[in-house]
Structure formats: C-alpha cells, structure tokens
Enzyme design. Structure first.
Site, PDB file in Angstrom:
ATOM      1  N   GLU A   5       0.818  -1.217   0.000  1.00 50.15           N
ATOM      2  CA  GLU A   5       0.000   0.000   0.000  1.00 50.15           C
ATOM      3  C   GLU A   5       0.851   1.266   0.000  1.00 50.15           C
ATOM      4  OE1 GLU A   5      -0.540  -2.629   1.895  1.00 50.15           O
ATOM      5  OE2 GLU A   5      -2.641  -3.255   1.640  1.00 50.15           O
ATOM      6  N   GLN A  62      -8.721  -6.847  11.353  1.00 48.58           N
ATOM      7  CA  GLN A  62      -8.245  -5.761  10.492  1.00 48.58           C
ATOM      8  C   GLN A  62      -8.954  -4.431  10.763  1.00 48.58           C
ATOM      9  OE1 GLN A  62      -8.027  -7.209   6.365  1.00 48.58           O
ATOM     10  NE2 GLN A  62      -5.961  -7.941   6.819  1.00 48.58           N
ATOM     11  N   LYS A  84     -17.584  -1.231   5.446  1.00 47.34           N
ATOM     12  CA  LYS A  84     -17.967  -2.232   4.444  1.00 47.34           C
ATOM     13  C   LYS A  84     -19.472  -2.200   4.206  1.00 47.34           C
ATOM     14  CE  LYS A  84     -16.766  -6.924   3.096  1.00 47.34           C
ATOM     15  NZ  LYS A  84     -16.086  -8.178   3.483  1.00 47.34           N
ATOM     16  N   MET A 113      24.262   9.216   2.524  1.00 42.38           N
ATOM     17  CA  MET A 113      24.174  10.510   3.203  1.00 42.38           C
ATOM     18  C   MET A 113      24.466  10.358   4.699  1.00 42.38           C
ATOM     19  SD  MET A 113      23.867  13.658   2.646  1.00 42.38           S
ATOM     20  CE  MET A 113      22.944  14.215   1.223  1.00 42.38           C
TER      21      MET A 113
END
Lengths: 81, 560
Positions: free
Chosen positions: B50, B113, B162, B475
């Site tokens: 994601e 979830q 949902k 860096m």
C-alpha cells in the site's frame, strides 16, 4: 509567559475535539482549561485556556484556522503571568 | 437510480475526472473492487504494497497537479498508507486515499483488520472523514477532492465501512459538486508596498519554491524575473520552475545547494520568497539568516507567513495571481553588479567542485555527478522527468541535472521518504506516458520499495531505473565521516545483484562499473521501449559538497 483565553466556534462533529487538542499537543502547549458546549445541533462553542507566548499563540491560531470544521477563532483575553 | 455505495464511489470518482487509481484489495474494500471490475473508464494499477499505492498517487499528482487517488483495505492496508500520506502532507500534494473499514456494527470491537485510521491520520491529513452511511458517499468524495486541491494542496483520507459500500443509495450526479476554486483576494496595498521595495532594492533576490509549480506560475516567474533583472534561486521543489540555464538562475538553495545561492542570501537587501516556507534545510541557522534583507513573502498558506522568518510584506495569495499583478507595476531594472557576484561564486564552485565531480579520471571509480551530468546531456530535450529518492543521489540529481522544462523534477523533499522514487515514478509515468520517466535511486532507498518492480511489468509501465550504488546509506555515512569520526555505524549495505532481480521480473538491466561503458549503458536505458534497470557502481565514499553543516548559517557553507 501569558495566560490566553481562546474562543472557538466549530462544527459539532466527530473528531473535532481530537483535531483541536492534537494541534495544541503538537506545539507542546498544555490545555489548562477547556469548555465545549453544543450551541445548535451543528455548532459548538469552545473556550480554551492556555499558558504560552505571543509568537506561539499566533502560530497556533493560524494552524487551528486550517481545521476544516473550524468556523471562527478569537483570542479573547491575555493576562501576564 | 438505486446503486450500492461501492458503485457510488466508483461513479463519483469517474465523474470527478479520475482516470487512474493505485491500490491493493483486501477484505473491507472488496465491494469497491467488485464495483470497478467491469469499469472501463477507470484504470486500476495494482501495487505490491500500500505504501507503493499512496506514493504512486502522489507522483501522479505531482506530475499533473490533478488529484491522485489510492485505495486500500482497513487495518494494515490503511496503516501502510501512513508514510505516503505524511509525505504528501509535507510536500503539499493533493491526494485522496480511500480506505475500507470494518462493518459499522463492529467498530470499536477490535474486529479483524480494524484500525482507527481516522485517529491516526488526523495530524497528517488536511482532512479525513469516516463514512458509515452510503448516502454520504457522493458528497463526501466530492468534498475530499475539493479540499485536497484547494489552496495549499494536501492529502485527504476517506474511510468507508464495508456496510456503507454494500448498502443502496439514491445516486444523483447532481450530488457531486464540482467545486470552483476561489483564492483569497490579494491585498492591493501589500502588492504596491512590495513593488516599492522591489523598485528600491539594490541586491534583490527571488527564492522560488514549490508554490510556483503548484500554481503553474512558471511563465509569470520568468516574466517577473526578466523585467526586474532579479536573480532567481530555487528550493529543491522549486527546481524546474525556471530553466537552470537561464542567465538569471542563481542556483539551488539549501544544505547541499549551490555555493553562491546560499552565501549571497546574507548579502541580499531584499528577498522575494514565492511559494516557499523557509524550511530549516534552506535557512540553516535562523539567527544568522538573511539579516541584511527585507523579506517579501508570498504564500497561499497564511500559516507559513512569518512562521520561520519575519516577513516585512506578507502576501497571502496564489503565486500565479500575485506575480501576474506584481509584474505590471514593478519597474524594469537590471542588477549587473549583483548578478556578477553570483557568476563569480558559480565559477569558484565550478572550479573547485563541479569540474572534478563530472570529469572522469583514469583508474578511478565512476562518480555520481558524472552519471547525472551525462544523463542530463543525453536528455536535454526536456522530455524527461527525473524522480529521485532520498539521500546523496537525490542531492546530486538536483545539483547536476539541467532542468529546462517545468515539472521535470520530482522528489520527496519535506518528509525525505526513502523508497519514494520507484512508486512515485510509476505514478508519474501513468500520468505522463509520453515522457521519459527516470527514477534515480540509491541502493538503500531502492530496496525499501523494490517490490513495485512487478508493477512495471504487469501494468506495462516503462519507468527507467538508475541505481547509483555505493554500497552505503551514503548521506548518513557522509555525516558519520564528517561529524562522527568515521564511525560508520550500520550504514554499509551488502546488496543483492539488482540486475538479476530485475531479470527475475523480466525487466532488462545492465550493470556498469567502468567510465567507458557508461555512455552506451545510458543510451540503452533511454532507448528501451520497456522498463529498464541500469545499475552504476559509483565511488563508495564520495561526499556531496557544498554543504551547510547542521546548525550552521548559510554563510558558513563549506566547499569541502
């Protein structure tokens, strides 16, 4: 260090308290006193008391103004501590 | 017309002009994925994580100024978006993230979830909102787009349960308001005050920031600079708002910007800061920053005016409109003596740093600057977009690439998100399919989102990847060398064979370690009709200079 009284008008929706309170904690300003009351179903009136400095309060005021649900913000009192 | 909430999401997006979205399906967003299954007007690009989706949506938005859209499921899907949302917040990128949420009856039960993504993303979004009622979908999505794009752009997250996706609503296109943007009225008094200061100034200096690109004010900036003869320096995000070969271009600002552009900040008697926010990487120590200058600060976000640096004239407004007004009332001028000071320091930097960095030496390893300089020469038609990751290679790309067209430099500036370049380049290439999109990455950052290589193949996205491999988190290593007595604490990387990895994804690739092979390898990359990976082994312990060490003022910039 001064005491400031900040007055807000916001929409009366979920999460507004979290958005406003989060802004204060992000700038490491403790809320000494807070009062929120529903004015209509859609609008809430707030009074917040903090201890801080002008520079930070001005920044806070500008940042709080960006909260979408915020309708109005005013510093209504300032008292030296 | 009765449709489901999920269908309303898709129809609303299409009505708002969305053609491409980036996402990853999962349990609570399945109704929305089902609704887009047969949808021909919406291209869905399936990422592999994601974070790739949200950064790709950001890349799409950065390349076009249109709202980028990503979709994820609840819980881990949503929390994986967080870094990309924070990245968009700090860089003012308009994106709308749509996340699934567990059924409204399960909210607060620690359901499978379930995550309070609204609570988590309040500080890093311009706005977020949870929809539990399908009827709200068209209006809220339209409001999300408006907020994302209006004023100072930023990310918006809409969390949709949902059941709201399954439930039916009466869908009416009229519920989707396509908002017009109205910017604050510009104060005429401040415009004339600014013009007065500009006309009086002996050593005026324009600092051009991201706001120029966001408001598409490149032409206005050019006209303003040409008329007033004022040198223009760019912030990292301001790069490509003015041609770097323009005689008034003064260089890049910031910690690894150019020598003269930083040093002369303290000589200027007037600074005109446009669409930039005086970030600490630009100003260095504020106590010694630009003390000889009056400041005109132009920004769309009132909260930025006077935030870090006091503004003698603070103009709240859109850069395009403000510059459009200012250009008519300022007097034509030239500042040849002042410009010469920049030219002299430019020459000093060229002699002491640039020429060494771009010129190959026998029996030495390739330097990063040599690669970028060669790439720049081979792509000087302005049809290429450089998307850089974060680190030394990012600064080298910003310093050594000649940007001659608008919106050809994209990077993660504010948040400094390693792993940015590959997914962002996917978004950029999706938005700009006819342009050559080159992701310039380090060996560290590339491995943070390396899984997105699969997207290049599955969705046929011909991003070119240029890895500058020094085997270090370069860096951080540079800082360890300079400020931590060379204690290279966990910055050396044992890397895989990147070309073989590309090959496993069916992406052609080449690895180069000799100067003489570099040119043909870059040609091969640029000419490839498909995605291509070019890995260049570069000098391991090269440092990026000039440098304003942390905590120092811009006047203390070091050439070595």
């Amino acid at each position: 260090m001064n005491m400031y009284v900040i007055s807000l008008i916001t929409q009366n929706t979920l999460c507004v308290l979290q958005r406003v309170a989060g802004m204060f904690s992000r700038y490491r300003v403790n809320i000494e006193h807070i009062n929120i009351s529903k004015h209509t179903d859609k609008i809430s009136y707030w009074n917040i008391v903090i201890h801080s400095e002008d520079e930070k309060v001005e920044l806070l005021q500008k940042q709080l103004s960006k909260i979408i649900e915020l309708v109005d913000i005013k510093i209504i009192d300032k008292v030296p501590l | 017309m009765q449709i489901t909430g999920a269908e309303a999401i898709i129809k609303s997006l299409i009505h708002l002009g969305v053609t491409d979205i980036f996402g990853y399906p999962g349990g609570t967003i399945m109704p929305t994925y089902d609704a887009m299954f047969h949808e021909k007007d919406l291209r869905h690009i399936l990422v592999r994580h994601e974070q790739g989706a949200v950064i790709a949506a950001g890349g799409y938005a950065r390349a076009t100024n249109r709202v980028g859209v990503c979709v994820a499921t609840s819980g881990p899907g949503a929390t994986n978006l967080v870094t990309g949302i924070a990245d968009a917040m700090l860089d003012s990128v308009p994106i709308v993230c749509i996340t699934g949420q567990v059924n409204s009856s399960l909210i607060g039960t620690d359901a499978f979830q379930e995550a309070d993504i609204i609570g988590m993303t309040i500080p890093i979004t311009k706005w977020n909102y949870q929809i539990c009622n399908a009827n709200e979908i068209p209006y809220i999505i339209s409001k999300a787009f408006h907020i994302a794009r209006y004023g100072r752009p930023g990310p918006v997250l809409i969390d949709i349960t949902k059941d709201a996706q399954f439930n039916k609503l009466e869908f009416n296109l009229a519920d989707i308001n396509i908002h017009q943007y109205h910017y604050p009225k510009i104060s005429e008094a401040q415009i004339s005050q600014a013009a007065h200061l500009i006309n009086q100034a002996k050593r005026p200096y324009i600092l051009a920031g991201h706001g120029i690109a966001i408001s598409e004010a490149e032409q206005e900036l050019l006209e303003f600079a040409n008329k007033t003869g004022i040198p223009v320096a760019c912030t990292l995000h301001g790069l490509s708002t003015i041609n770097t070969n323009h005689p008034l271009y003064a260089g890049m600002l910031g910690m690894h910007g150019n020598y003269g552009s930083n040093l002369l900040t303290n000589e200027a008697d007037l600074i005109i800061a446009i669409g930039m926010r005086f970030d600490d990487r630009v100003t260095g120590n504020l106590a010694t920053y630009a003390k000889n200058a009056k400041i005109i600060h132009i920004d769309i976000d009132k909260a930025e005016l006077g935030k870090n640096v006091f503004a003698h004239v603070a103009i709240e407004g859109d850069a395009k409109e403000v510059l459009g007004e200012l250009v008519h009332i300022v007097s034509p001028n030239n500042h040849s003596e002042w410009i010469k000071q920049f030219a002299d320091l430019h020459n000093l930097e060229k002699e002491q740093i640039v020429d060494h960095a771009i010129t190959p030496k026998p029996n030495s390893q390739i330097k990063m600057a040599e690669v970028i300089h060669m790439l720049s020469q081979k792509t000087d038609d302005g049809n290429s977009i450089i998307v850089s990751d974060v680190g030394q290679h990012q600064m080298i790309a910003a310093r050594y690439y000649s940007f001659n067209k608008a919106k050809t430099h994209i990077t993660s500036g504010g948040l400094g998100t390693m792993g940015f370049a590959l997914p962002s380049a996917i978004g950029v290439k999706t938005a700009r399919p006819t342009q050559n999109v080159i992701a310039v990455v380090g060996d560290g950052g590339f491995q943070m989102n390396i899984q997105e290589l699969a997207v290049l193949v599955q969705d046929d996205i011909a991003v070119k990847i240029l890895i500058l491999n020094n085997g270090y988190l370069g860096m951080v290593r540079q800082w360890q060398e300079l400020f931590f007595d060379k204690r290279y604490s966990f910055t050396e990387l044992l890397n895989p064979d990147f070309v073989k990895i590309a090959e496993a994804y069916s992406i052609p690739g080449v690895r180069v370690s000799k100067h003489e092979d570099l040119s043909s390898a870059i040609d091969q990359m640029l000419n490839s009709p498909t995605a291509f990976l070019l890995e260049v082994d570069v000098e391991k312990e090269e440092n990026v200079f000039p440098m304003v060490p942390a905590g120092c003022g811009v006047g203390e910039i070091r050439l070595s």
